[in-house]
Motif scaffolding. Structure first.
Motif, PDB file in Angstrom:
ATOM      1  N   ALA A   1       0.816  -1.218   0.000  1.00  0.00           N
ATOM      2  CA  ALA A   1       0.000   0.000   0.000  1.00  0.00           C
ATOM      3  C   ALA A   1       0.849   1.267   0.000  1.00  0.00           C
ATOM      4  N   GLY A   2       2.094   1.161   0.471  1.00  0.00           N
ATOM      5  CA  GLY A   2       2.976   2.321   0.507  1.00  0.00           C
ATOM      6  C   GLY A   2       2.617   3.323   1.587  1.00  0.00           C
ATOM      7  N   TRP A   3       3.242   4.492   1.481  1.00  0.00           N
ATOM      8  CA  TRP A   3       3.050   5.600   2.433  1.00  0.00           C
ATOM      9  C   TRP A   3       2.317   6.704   1.686  1.00  0.00           C
TER      10      TRP A   3
ATOM     11  N   TYR B   1      16.481  -0.641   7.712  1.00  0.00           N
ATOM     12  CA  TYR B   1      15.981   0.540   7.005  1.00  0.00           C
ATOM     13  C   TYR B   1      14.459   0.486   6.906  1.00  0.00           C
ATOM     14  N   LEU B   2      13.838   1.648   7.013  1.00  0.00           N
ATOM     15  CA  LEU B   2      12.428   1.793   6.666  1.00  0.00           C
ATOM     16  C   LEU B   2      12.372   2.393   5.269  1.00  0.00           C
ATOM     17  N   ILE B   3      11.661   1.729   4.361  1.00  0.00           N
ATOM     18  CA  ILE B   3      11.535   2.189   2.983  1.00  0.00           C
ATOM     19  C   ILE B   3      10.137   2.761   2.798  1.00  0.00           C
TER      20      ILE B   3
ATOM     21  N   SER C   1      -3.436   5.046   3.150  1.00  0.00           N
ATOM     22  CA  SER C   1      -3.557   3.850   2.332  1.00  0.00           C
ATOM     23  C   SER C   1      -3.368   2.565   3.125  1.00  0.00           C
ATOM     24  N   ALA C   2      -2.941   2.665   4.373  1.00  0.00           N
ATOM     25  CA  ALA C   2      -2.751   1.481   5.217  1.00  0.00           C
ATOM     26  C   ALA C   2      -2.900   1.898   6.671  1.00  0.00           C
TER      27      ALA C   2
ATOM     28  N   TYR D   1      -0.922   2.045   9.538  1.00  0.00           N
ATOM     29  CA  TYR D   1       0.516   1.961   9.780  1.00  0.00           C
ATOM     30  C   TYR D   1       0.849   1.486  11.187  1.00  0.00           C
ATOM     31  N   ALA D   2       0.002   1.795  12.142  1.00  0.00           N
ATOM     32  CA  ALA D   2       0.239   1.296  13.499  1.00  0.00           C
ATOM     33  C   ALA D   2       0.142  -0.222  13.525  1.00  0.00           C
ATOM     34  N   SER D   3      -0.845  -0.774  12.825  1.00  0.00           N
ATOM     35  CA  SER D   3      -0.990  -2.229  12.761  1.00  0.00           C
ATOM     36  C   SER D   3       0.169  -2.857  11.999  1.00  0.00           C
ATOM     37  N   TRP D   4       0.561  -2.203  10.901  1.00  0.00           N
ATOM     38  CA  TRP D   4       1.703  -2.710  10.132  1.00  0.00           C
ATOM     39  C   TRP D   4       2.957  -2.773  11.010  1.00  0.00           C
ATOM     40  N   ALA D   5       3.228  -1.715  11.732  1.00  0.00           N
ATOM     41  CA  ALA D   5       4.429  -1.659  12.571  1.00  0.00           C
ATOM     42  C   ALA D   5       4.364  -2.694  13.694  1.00  0.00           C
ATOM     43  N   GLY D   6       3.153  -2.962  14.190  1.00  0.00           N
ATOM     44  CA  GLY D   6       3.009  -3.912  15.282  1.00  0.00           C
ATOM     45  C   GLY D   6       3.347  -5.339  14.903  1.00  0.00           C
TER      46      GLY D   6
END
Length: 206
Positions: free
Chosen positions: A29-31, A58-60, A41-42, A44-49
């Motif tokens: 989904a990207g940033w 690295y964070l891309i 688009s996502a 992000y808290a759930s993604w990071a968890g």
């Protein structure tokens, strides 16, 4: 105000594939942010968890110029969704320098400080951050920083002050007794951030 890191080319250098990981923020989904619906688009808290982050990873951010990428170690700055009152020592904004909206952009951010790291987009006066473009992670030590992110640049040359009679003096000779044996915490912090930027610019062509 947070310093801006200008990026024109992303060139990733993987010291050890087994030791360090590239994390694509938000996955496929990207940033990105939809201004029509005020949604990201996502989640992000759930993604990071669902990720594990270590020093040297690295964070891309696959994004475009409608969003920003802000890294801060300051919880107050993160919660405010703004860099207006941030410090140059704890908050960094990544930008490619292109002022044209909607241009594709990839930003690679190295994780160089252990502990809480916060990311957000402060675009649209913080609206993006307030509507999901924000997440925090905890960075573990792992195997530690790779050499390209942990070696500071050589210090700049400083002309020693002159003595009262005009002859060249020495820096050490003008310091209080024992001053050369201790390193202030602020100096250590400044050196750390200097080496961090040295690592970033070793990977990214400005």
């Amino acid at each position: 105000m947070a310093p801006v890191v200008h990026l024109t080319l992303i060139a990733l250098f993987i010291t050890s594939a087994a030791a360090y990981t590239n994390h694509t923020v938000g996955g496929p989904a990207g940033w990105l942010f939809d201004p029509n619906t005020n949604t990201s688009s996502a989640n992000y808290a759930s993604w990071a968890g669902n990720q594990t982050f270590d020093l040297g990873d690295y964070l891309i951010f696959n994004t475009n110029t409608n969003q920003t990428v802000v890294l801060t170690y300051n919880t107050t700055t993160f919660r405010s969704c703004s860099v207006d009152n941030s410090s140059d020592s704890d908050t960094f904004m990544y930008s490619q320098g292109n002022q044209q909206f909607g241009q594709p952009l990839t930003v690679a951010v190295p994780l160089t400080i252990e502990g809480p790291n916060y990311f957000f987009s402060d675009a649209s006066d913080g609206v993006q951050c307030e509507n999901g473009m924000a997440f925090g992670i905890n960075v573990s030590h792992g195997v530690g920083l790779p050499p390209n992110l942990s070696q500071p640049p050589p210090p700049p040359y400083v002309e020693p002050p002159s003595n009262a009679d005009g002859t060249p003096g020495t820096v050490a000779g003008n310091l209080p007794s024992g001053a050369g044996l201790s390193v202030d915490a602020n100096v250590r912090r400044a050196v750390f951030y200097a080496l961090t930027f040295y690592g970033i610019f070793g990977l990214l062509q400005v």
